[in-house]
Enzyme design. Sequence first.
Site, short mmCIF file in Angstrom:
data_model
loop_
_atom_site.label_atom_id
_atom_site.label_comp_id
_atom_site.label_asym_id
_atom_site.label_seq_id
_atom_site.Cartn_x
_atom_site.Cartn_y
_atom_site.Cartn_z
CG PHE A 173 -1.89 -1.04 1.37
CD1 PHE A 173 -3.20 -0.85 0.97
CD2 PHE A 173 -1.52 -2.28 1.87
CE1 PHE A 173 -4.13 -1.87 1.08
CE2 PHE A 173 -2.44 -3.31 1.99
CZ PHE A 173 -3.76 -3.10 1.59
CG ASP A 174 1.07 5.85 -1.69
OD1 ASP A 174 2.21 6.13 -1.29
OD2 ASP A 174 0.20 6.72 -1.92
CE LYS A 175 2.41 8.56 5.24
NZ LYS A 175 1.40 9.66 5.42
CB THR A 176 0.25 10.22 1.07
OG1 THR A 176 1.30 10.28 2.03
CG2 THR A 176 -0.48 11.54 1.02
#
Length: 657
Positions: free
Chosen positions: A355-358
Amino acid sequence: MENISHESKQNHNHKDQDHCCHDNSTHHSNGHEHEGHSHEQGNKKMIGILVVSALIYGTAMIMDGRIADSIVIILYLMATALSGYSTFLRGIRNLFKLKFNIDTLMTIALVGAISIGEWKEATLVAILFGLNELLEGLGMEKAKRSMETLLKIAPKEATKVDDIGQEIVVPIASLQIGDRVIVKPGEQIPSDGIVVSGRSSVNEAAITGESLPVEKKEGESVLGGSLNNDGLLHIRIDKAYKNSSLAKILHLVQEAQATKTPTELFINKFAKYYTPFIMAVAGLVILIPPLLLQGSWNEWLYQGLAVLIVGCPCALILSSPIAIVAGITRSARNGILIKGGAYLELLGKIDTLAFDKTGTLTKGEPHVEQTIVYDEQRLYAVAGAIEKSSTHPLAKAIMKEISRIGASIKDADDVKAISGRGIVATVEGIKYWVGNEQSMSHLTLSDPVLSAINELKDAGLTLVLVADEKEVLGMFGITDEIRAESKAVIAELHRTGIRHTVMLTGDHRLTAEKVAKAVGVSDYYGGLLPEDKVAKIKELAKQGVVGMIGDGINDAPALASAQLGIAMGKGTDSAIETADIVLMQDHLGKLPSAVKVARQVNRIIRFNIGVAMGLKLLALLLTIPGWLTLWVAILSDMGATIFVTLVSLTILIQKKP
């Protein structure tokens, strides 16, 4: 697996689909009405032929022994010709081309049965095979036609406001970028655009799969195909309909139905060699007993013909495509756009999700999580005065917090921005500083203030301090707000069998650690550049099947390098173009259901293959004691085909939440 994925990515637009079993049972519907009508007419014609054939067959059976044998035989031949002529013609053509498929097997079986005087069985073979063919076509059409709920919501016309303010009804295809349209309550929004005036709740279920309506007001974007519930909206068109979110969804789902999965490609390749093998087995059944065991030629020719019919790989070939189409369709109805069967199959095998965070696990919108106040009377008033005109995301977060607590805001003068550090301004004749700790270089920070700074930084927060010429008035600890559903989604993904969840972010390690603990991912990596994310994805891919989830814009390299790229964000152009799967919502809530459907599809395909091969093996074993008949053969073949079709269609059944 990675090789299969990359190969399928390169070929996912390939539309040259082999026929499943029969030429007229697997034509691809691409949503156009005239194609739907042609399918309906073809099915009605086939039903009519089978009914007439069955009546003639019944008449022949009743009259057998009561009238001349030659008339009974003519009746049987008429019924056989009516229901089996198309199969016979295709089979003859294939024989001349030395192409051995299902039609070839059935043609040989028909000719063989007639040649040994088994008129009744030959007719039954023709009728039941025709019925089998019809049911296959109806099964595949049922899976594809379930897309009609989506196709029907495509608007046909729009009410356009011309240059002199007149309202005219025009086809949506004629709308240009910049045109203004009026959408009344109960009408569909013709294409993607911006609300110029008006306010209403809009149902976006057809696009995002979300059942709850979304409030729209002036300046907000709307999606073509969504339904205006209650207010009058004036909308400026941003995209021609052919480029709208709905049009792209329809086009990509139709394309997805035309692609082949690795499993389907393997089954088709297997069937290519399996059919000649069955013909060879049938030949041995016919020849060996009479030549070596003094068997009856008529009896073992009959058994050999039954082997040919049992050997038809109809059920085997249909074990995958109906399930794949049903899975893609069900996902599309939930606002999950899967660009091809290969990606659906891969999603069902995935064991690691990165997953990307932002903007993915978090909202991508900073908010004040913690405030330390030393001078409450001045802190909010000064911070509000200086930040209210700023467009910086941190300033917006502070203004949102000030608005929440209801503090009064003053006006600032001589506002000067110091790049990378903060702002200096005057409020009511006093000079103030707002920014990070480096912008407080004019002060000697006390031990309590330094301790508070370190405490907030250790918590992974971004700091904004407010100070005058002598002291710090207070500080805001700001972070990117975690999406409410993120923790539950990660937990649900682990329950569905995803063994490894990883967060990749360019943010500081402490910030990454905080978010990772809050949402419950297995691992996290902070301080990553785009190329570092790509390297990490490739490293994870060595351990299993990896999917990468991001917003489809700044995560494009990582999405492309993953075996499966999943984008989110209400169908933005970049998301649709970059990823293999698009979550049309702006959250992860539907992701676990997409994984569950994909796993269900894979389970059903494996089950179907087992049933198809198991029933055939069981029927073939009946040849050893000589118990296999043409009746048993055709019923086992048809039964297996109907069974795998019905099992595949269960994927379309969706329990209401």
